[in-house]
Design an enzyme around this catalytic site. Structure first.
Site, mmCIF file in Angstrom:
data_model
loop_
_atom_site.group_PDB
_atom_site.id
_atom_site.type_symbol
_atom_site.label_atom_id
_atom_site.label_comp_id
_atom_site.label_asym_id
_atom_site.label_seq_id
_atom_site.Cartn_x
_atom_site.Cartn_y
_atom_site.Cartn_z
ATOM 1 N N THR A 193 0.879 -1.160 0.049
ATOM 2 C CA THR A 193 0.043 -0.045 0.064
ATOM 3 C C THR A 193 1.015 1.206 0.152
ATOM 4 O OG1 THR A 193 0.116 0.449 2.248
ATOM 5 C CG2 THR A 193 -1.552 -1.267 1.428
ATOM 6 N N ALA A 225 7.307 -1.656 0.618
ATOM 7 C CA ALA A 225 6.363 -0.690 0.199
ATOM 8 C C ALA A 225 6.863 0.722 0.766
ATOM 9 C CB ALA A 225 5.140 -0.893 0.321
ATOM 10 N N ARG A 226 6.626 0.776 2.098
ATOM 11 C CA ARG A 226 6.962 2.110 2.791
ATOM 12 C C ARG A 226 7.285 1.748 4.403
ATOM 13 N NH1 ARG A 226 8.647 4.043 -1.032
ATOM 14 N NH2 ARG A 226 8.186 5.778 -2.091
ATOM 15 N N GLU A 272 14.705 6.779 7.167
ATOM 16 C CA GLU A 272 15.723 6.417 6.294
ATOM 17 C C GLU A 272 16.860 7.524 6.058
ATOM 18 O OE1 GLU A 272 14.179 4.735 2.682
ATOM 19 O OE2 GLU A 272 12.814 3.328 3.602
ATOM 20 N N HIS A 295 16.525 0.263 0.900
ATOM 21 C CA HIS A 295 15.527 0.725 -0.170
ATOM 22 C C HIS A 295 15.937 0.633 -1.614
ATOM 23 C CE1 HIS A 295 12.129 4.127 -0.050
ATOM 24 N NE2 HIS A 295 12.032 3.339 -1.637
HETATM 25 P P1 NAD Z 1 -0.689 1.385 -6.308
HETATM 26 O O1 NAD Z 1 -0.858 2.808 -6.300
HETATM 27 O O2 NAD Z 1 -0.486 0.854 -7.807
HETATM 28 O O3 NAD Z 1 -1.072 0.295 -5.415
HETATM 29 C C1 NAD Z 1 -1.371 0.791 -4.041
HETATM 30 C C2 NAD Z 1 -2.784 -0.203 -3.674
HETATM 31 O O4 NAD Z 1 -2.959 0.186 -2.371
HETATM 32 C C3 NAD Z 1 -3.934 0.483 -4.315
HETATM 33 O O5 NAD Z 1 -4.375 -0.592 -5.001
HETATM 34 C C4 NAD Z 1 -4.940 0.705 -3.219
HETATM 35 O O6 NAD Z 1 -6.194 0.719 -3.414
HETATM 36 C C5 NAD Z 1 -4.287 -0.175 -1.955
HETATM 37 N N1 NAD Z 1 -4.582 0.508 -0.535
HETATM 38 C C6 NAD Z 1 -4.574 1.861 -0.284
HETATM 39 N N2 NAD Z 1 -4.922 1.920 0.975
HETATM 40 C C7 NAD Z 1 -5.198 0.602 1.269
HETATM 41 C C8 NAD Z 1 -5.351 -0.072 2.523
HETATM 42 N N3 NAD Z 1 -5.722 0.680 3.754
HETATM 43 N N4 NAD Z 1 -5.362 -1.531 2.594
HETATM 44 C C9 NAD Z 1 -5.084 -2.196 1.485
HETATM 45 N N5 NAD Z 1 -4.877 -1.550 0.377
HETATM 46 C C10 NAD Z 1 -4.828 -0.335 0.193
HETATM 47 O O7 NAD Z 1 0.866 1.518 -5.889
HETATM 48 P P2 NAD Z 1 2.226 0.346 -6.371
HETATM 49 O O8 NAD Z 1 2.937 1.349 -7.435
HETATM 50 O O9 NAD Z 1 1.618 -0.991 -6.403
HETATM 51 O O10 NAD Z 1 3.222 0.863 -4.901
HETATM 52 C C11 NAD Z 1 2.811 0.317 -3.909
HETATM 53 C C12 NAD Z 1 3.937 0.816 -2.813
HETATM 54 O O11 NAD Z 1 5.143 0.453 -3.048
HETATM 55 C C13 NAD Z 1 3.660 2.329 -2.399
HETATM 56 O O12 NAD Z 1 3.903 2.473 -1.135
HETATM 57 C C14 NAD Z 1 5.257 2.696 -3.150
HETATM 58 O O13 NAD Z 1 5.696 3.721 -2.854
HETATM 59 C C15 NAD Z 1 5.952 1.568 -2.828
HETATM 60 N N6 NAD Z 1 7.378 1.237 -3.886
HETATM 61 C C16 NAD Z 1 8.359 1.037 -3.126
HETATM 62 C C17 NAD Z 1 9.414 0.776 -3.770
HETATM 63 C C18 NAD Z 1 10.691 0.403 -3.337
HETATM 64 O O14 NAD Z 1 11.838 0.946 -3.896
HETATM 65 N N7 NAD Z 1 10.930 -0.352 -2.208
HETATM 66 C C19 NAD Z 1 9.345 0.876 -5.438
HETATM 67 C C20 NAD Z 1 8.153 1.168 -6.044
HETATM 68 C C21 NAD Z 1 7.135 1.590 -5.107
HETATM 69 C C1 MLT Z 2 9.156 4.631 -5.349
HETATM 70 O O1 MLT Z 2 8.325 5.046 -4.463
HETATM 71 O O2 MLT Z 2 9.088 4.684 -6.441
HETATM 72 C C2 MLT Z 2 10.409 3.764 -4.369
HETATM 73 O O3 MLT Z 2 10.300 4.311 -3.361
HETATM 74 C C3 MLT Z 2 11.505 3.952 -5.448
HETATM 75 C C4 MLT Z 2 12.535 4.991 -5.149
HETATM 76 O O4 MLT Z 2 12.245 6.087 -5.844
HETATM 77 O O5 MLT Z 2 13.289 4.781 -4.340
#
Ligand code: NAD
Ligand code: MLT
Length: 528
Positions: free
Chosen positions: A204, A232-233, A262, A280
């Site tokens: 999420t 995710a976060r 972080e 990350h």
């Molecule tokens: P996205 O917006 O496509 O999907 C997020 C989903 O979470 C949505 O379908 C939404 O309906 C759902 N959601 C919102 N609130 C919720 C809740 N309370 N319970 C359950 N589901 C809920 O986003 P995404 O591109 O799939 O990214 C997901 C997460 O991954 C984000 O936090 C993003 O910042 C993170 N991310 C991290 C990295 C990394 O480097 N670790 C890289 C990319 C994305």
């Molecule tokens: C993101 O939300 O896209 C990820 O945290 C990746 C990043 O920019 O480090």
């Protein structure tokens, strides 16, 4: 005009190629600026591009006097003060698709490394310990993966986990049973997901609602021996609760790519052998970094060259085909708002916008934003834009109503706006004539045919012989040439209006003579 773009986090050089090659755009990449340095520097830039290191605070946004756009090369925008950006009319764009695959692959890598204790075994071996007993893992096959958040990444993870022959159960407020069936997974409530999961993975965004979603209460509902992955976060998990649960043996292991604070080099979770972690790295692949930088660079170029952005975060995004249909009406909606703002000196309390004819089945939000922009331009000047129009209207206490009807009063399309003040209401309506352009067709109760551009004098008067002549001669005395003139009246000798398009902007002084004419009740200069 040259626009300046500051990139304050390291971004892929190949990815920012669209910016480097754009004419009239100068790009500087200056990373590792302190917040104070960024506050000082930002005043000179039209655009700021970041990854997740730079925290784009309210102070930085306020200092960015020329700032028009903040580009986030990635998905999560929790490092950007979106509220402040919206208030200042700065559009925020992100790159939602570019790193989905990389983040999903990283999640699967973490899941497998966690199940088979690969980092721990590798670390022991590096310490010259051939320890096979301490690193016995578990198979994924037949285990249940609970997915919280089935968006772009969650879905990709779910599909890959099925490839490992895992059962997948997911919770997402937008997940339908049909979608779950299509993906071959089970749709569950949040409690069902966390109660049955052998492995739980979080996907999420970090929101008020998801902050500490996995806390002591949630962990208490989980199966003993559950393993948790968070790519995710940081902040979605209550880290103290996770620490205690691992210490007590309730949670068997955790794989963390993200932390609440972080960089997290000195975190107490990292002292636990059950915890594996990466700094990350979810999106840290050559492909993802190039892709997110390309996406966000294109949007910055689009905005700075007057085009529409593709991935706005603080502005509802409108599908391309819908935008194509409504964009020609933007100008008309804004001009209707501008004319109305000139027709009253009182506080406008309410605006009722009705869209009809061809407009009855389109997304009209962007048209309303343009009408509001026009209406409030006299207060905010160029500071008001699509991004902050709704916010500024709300700050003014303006009530906005939209009505969509198919009845266009004989026109193919019609935008009609009515403003309400303490003493009454005023109406202006306009249509877009195919191949000709926008026309104002109604001002108050009068039917007119006015091209909404240039210098226009609006006169309210009593319908008497000679008034038009007096107006013509007075303007001529001031060397003001009349291009077009329209007259509307309610009845012979009754209330009437004139709309006169002139070739030059008129001054207050030019208009004083007109207000002295007995039959003239009001004179307003409209600058459209
Ligand atoms: P996205 O917006 O496509 O999907 C997020 C989903 O979470 C949505 O379908 C939404 O309906 C759902 N959601 C919102 N609130 C919720 C809740 N309370 N319970 C359950 N589901 C809920 O986003 P995404 O591109 O799939 O990214 C997901 C997460 O991954 C984000 O936090 C993003 O910042 C993170 N991310 C991290 C990295 C990394 O480097 N670790 C890289 C990319 C994305
Ligand atoms: C993101 O939300 O896209 C990820 O945290 C990746 C990043 O920019 O480090």
């Amino acid at each position: 005009m040259t626009y300046r773009v500051l990139i304050s986090d390291p971004l892929s050089e190949d990815g920012i190629f669209p910016l480097r090659e754009a004419k009239q755009i100068e790009v500087e990449m200056i990373t590792d600026l302190s917040p104070e340095q960024l506050v000082e520097k930002i005043a000179d830039y039209d655009a700021l591009l970041v990854r997740s290191q730079t925290k784009v605070t309210r102070e930085i946004i306020a200092a960015g006097r020329k700032l028009k756009i903040i580009g986030r090369a990635g998905v999560g925008v929790d490092n950007i003060d979106l509220e402040a950006a919206t208030e200042h009319g700065v559009i925020v764009v992100n790159a939602p698709d570019g790193n989905t695959n990389s983040a999903a692959e990283h999640t699967i890598a973490m899941l497998m490394a966690l199940a088979r204790k690969i980092p721990q075994a590798y670390y022991a071996l590096k310490q010259q310990k051939w320890d096979r007993k301490s690193h016995v893992g578990v198979e994924l096959k037949g285990k249940t993966l609970g997915v919280v958040g089935l968006g772009r990444i969650g879905r990709e993870v779910a599909l890959r986990a099925k490839g490992q022959r895992m059962k997948v159960i997911a919770f997402d407020p937008f997940l339908t049973t049909e979608k779950a069936d299509q993906l071959g997974i089970i749709k569950g409530s949040i409690d069902q997901v966390i109660e049955v999961a052998d492995f739980l993975t979080l996907h999420t965004p970090l929101l008020k609602e998801t902050k500490h979603l996995i806390d002591a209460t949630a962990i208490a509902k989980m199966k003993p021996g559950v393993q948790i992955i968070n790519c995710a976060r940081g902040g979605i998990i209550d880290e103290e609760a996770l620490y205690q649960a691992i210490k007590l043996g309730k949670v068997a292991g955790a794989a963390l790519d993200v932390f609440e604070q972080e960089p997290a080099t000195n975190h107490k979770l990292l002292e636990l052998p059950e915890v594996i972690a990466t700094p990350h790295l979810g999106a840290s692949t050559v492909e993802a970094q190039e892709s997110v930088a390309i996406d966000v660079s294109h949007d910055v170029v689009r905005l700075l060259t007057g085009d529409l952005v593709r991935n706005p975060v603080n502005l509802p995004s409108v599908p391309k085909d819908v935008m194509k249909k409504i964009e020609p009406y933007f100008y008309l909606a804004e001009k209707i708002g501008m004319i109305l703002s000139h027709l009253t000196t009182e506080v406008i309390e309410e605006i009722n916008l009705s869209y009809s004819g061809e407009l009855h089945d389109v997304e009209v939000g962007p048209l309303t934003r343009n009408a509001i922009k026009g209406l409030l331009k006299c207060h905010f000047g160029d500071h008001i834009n699509d991004v902050n129009a709704a916010y500024l209207a709300e700050q003014q206490g303006l009530v906005i109503n939209e009505l969509i009807t198919s009845h266009a009063e004989g026109f193919v399309n019609l935008i009609k706006a009515e403003i309400k003040t303490k003493s009454g209401s005023k109406v202006v309506a306009g249509t877009l004539l195919r191949g000709i352009g926008p026309r104002i067709v109604q001002v108050e109760s009068y039917n007119v045919d006015l091209v909404p551009e240039g210098h226009i004098i609006f006169i309210r008067h009593t319908d008497q012989p000679g008034v038009i002549g007096k107006v013509g001669s007075m303007l001529a005395e001031n060397h003001i040439n009349i291009a077009t003139m329209q007259v509307g009246r309610s009845n012979i000798g009754g209330a009437a209006i004139m709309l006169i398009t002139v070739d030059v902007a008129v001054t207050d002084q030019d208009l004083t003579g007109l207000t002295d004419v007995e039959e003239i009740l009001e004179v307003v200069a409209l600058e459209l």
